[in-house]
Design an enzyme around this catalytic site. Structure first.
Site: not given
Ligand code: XMP
Length: 507
Positions: A50, A77-78, A164, A166, A218-224, A363
């Site tokens: 942080g 870290c923090y 870190h 990650e 919208s036809g995009g990946v996320d909303s689909s 994603k």
């Protein structure tokens, strides 16, 4: 479900930590340090990094309940400095602030560092350092500058690292997380996204019950993926609305309808608002004004439709983690990187409860969830498409004729990339219709037509991008097809600018 809880102290990397652990096959989720959360099923706790100093007045704290819970803890870290301060160690400033790749020397055997070398490179980003470890703890590694880079009390199972794990630049970072999850927390690596899908469906069912929900598809990946996931939970009580603003790609409306209505069985309504949008955009050339008009009208159309739905109480959104971090809504302390400009977005004053089932996923995880739910590859591996659509790819005024030309050109370019195996190799590709007219020759006749620019980029999340080194043969094929099949085009150019200094879209 057994899990590792990541407590967020405001690092940019907190969600990435949880993702890396999920990628190992161990369920992990993030909570904010000042949220109320339960420790049920928690088998390990990670305290994130942080931006604060543990000695600043508003430094976020950790409750003794957690420190005394006997659940294994890893402070990063923090998180490491917080453990040191709370348990009686000392933290101070250093003149040798360490940023970036730093060499670490392991000085004591540790379960965290088992199975790899005594020296490794780790990613650092800190000003404060632990100068004295708390009683009962031992130092297990030092940086080349002799700064304490890890310490632990293996009896209490409290571990701390300054770097870190990650971040990809940390060698053995994933091994460190695995050693913590598997050997220290005693967790199995059997979790998969199938478990996530089951858990989310159950949660959505419990939340929405027999009420109705609405989603802007919208036809995009996320909303689909969000739509199909919610549909699995509440069936036809989910109403999907697809706003056709007329600025979509060739055949897009038909493709979305056939996938979602015919194949998936969604309760889908298409709103044909093409004329409404084109009227509002008449004579408009300024890019920001175009975006504003489209954004506002999109929301208005969606609201009008939502109001028609009786007893609809929920709005489903396909927000994913990168949207959250871009608009800095995640941790209260994460700094803003960039305002998100998604017109598929939120009617803020709409009186509906927002449900965001994908908001903790990245994603690639969203795509995997889509695969589990049976969504076709053409939807899941689509290139990103901006909310304002082709409006920001027609430079200058938008007319029906120009839209028709651009749709044809874009379709030829995309089909050529698909045929040659380049579509999935580039991150995003499209065509831009410029207002520049140039002289050409067709047969023996002089012609005078538009210049179109092809653009293809390689990127990770769209924040930076390189222009794609598509082979000349592929560009040549696209160019000759475009000039042969679209008579209004006399010239094709390829955009070789990266982001920065350019942006991906031209407007
Ligand atoms: P830029 O042009 O900002 O684009 O480099 C980065 C990525 O974002 C997409 N983009 C948008 N997406 N609404 C969206 O949903 C928008 O207004 C918008 N503008 C740009 C762009 O296509 C690229 O993938």
């Amino acid at each position: 479900m057994d899990k590792i809880l990541v407590i967020d102290y405001g690092s940019q990397y907190t969600q990435l930590l949880a993702k890396r652990i999920r990628d190992l096959g161990v369920y992990s989720e993030v909570v904010q340090y000042d949220d109320e959360f339960s420790l049920e099923n928690v088998k390990g706790i990670i305290l994130s990094g942080g931006p604060d100093s543990v000695y600043s007045e508003e430094a976020p704290d950790i409750s003794d309940v957690i420190l005394n819970s006997k659940i294994p803890i890893l402070g990063i870290c923090y998180g490491m400095q917080l453990i040191a301060k709370k348990l009686g160690g000392e933290v101070g400033k250093t003149e040798n602030a360490e940023y970036g790749k730093t060499k670490i020397n392991v000085v004591e055997r540790s379960l965290l560092f088992q199975n790899f070398e005594k020296e490794f490179i780790a990613w650092m980003s800190h000003k404060d350092v632990v100068t004295k470890v708390p009683k009962g703890f031992i130092v297990t590694s030092l940086t080349v500058n002799n700064i304490i880079s890890s310490f632990e009390d293996k009896i209490r199972k409290i571990y701390a690292i300054q770097f870190h794990p990650e971040v990809r630049h940390t060698e053995f970072g994933i091994d460190i997380l695995k050693n913590f999850a598997v050997d220290i927390c005693d967790l199995k690596t059997s979790w998969t996204l199938i478990n996530f899908v089951e858990k989310k469906i159950k949660e959505i069912k419990e939340k929405i019950r027999d009420k109705k929900a609405i989603i802007a598809l919208s036809g995009g990946v996320d909303s689909s993926v969000a739509a199909v996931l919610t549909h699995k939970a509440i069936g036809d009580n989910l109403k999907a609305i697809f706003v056709n603003h007329g600025l979509l790609r060739l055949n897009e409306v038909k493709e979305v309808e056939s996938t979602f209505r015919d194949y998936i069985g969604l309760n889908l309504t298409t709103i044909n608002a093409e004329d409404r949008f084109l009227e509002k955009l008449e004579g408009v050339t300024d890019p920001e004004t175009k975006r504003k008009i489209i954004g506002e009208n999109f929301i208005r159309v969606f609201e009008e439709e939502a109001r028609k739905e009786k007893d609809c109480e929920f709005l489903i959104q396909g927000t994913i983690y990168s949207d959250v971090i871009e608009s800095a809504k995640s941790g209260k302390k994460t700094f803003k990187i960039k305002s998100h400009h998604n017109v598929g977005g939120l009617p803020e004053h709409i009186e509906l409860n927002i449900v965001e089932p994908l908001k903790d996923l990245f994603k690639d995880e969203v795509r995997s969830v889509g695969e589990i739910l049976g969504l076709p590859r053409e939807i899941l591996y689509r290139h990103p498409f901006p909310g304002p659509g082709l409006a920001i790819r027609i430079i200058g005024e938008i007319t029906k004729d120009k839209l028709k030309i651009l749709k044809k050109v874009d379709n030829i370019f995309i089909q050529t990339l698909k045929e040659t195996g380049w579509y999935e190799k580039v991150w995003q590709a499209f065509a831009v219709l410029t207002p520049v007219k140039t002289v050409g020759v067709v047969g023996d006749q002089r012609s005078y037509g538009y210049t179109v620019s092809l653009r293809a980029v390689d990127s990770v999340e769209g924040m930076t991008a390189d222009w794609s080194k598509i082979p000349f043969e592929v560009l040549d094929l696209a160019s000759s097809r475009i000039t042969n099949q679209v008579e209004e085009i006399t010239r094709v150019v390829y955009d070789i600018t990266s982001k920065p200094p350019a942006t991906i879209e031209w407007e």
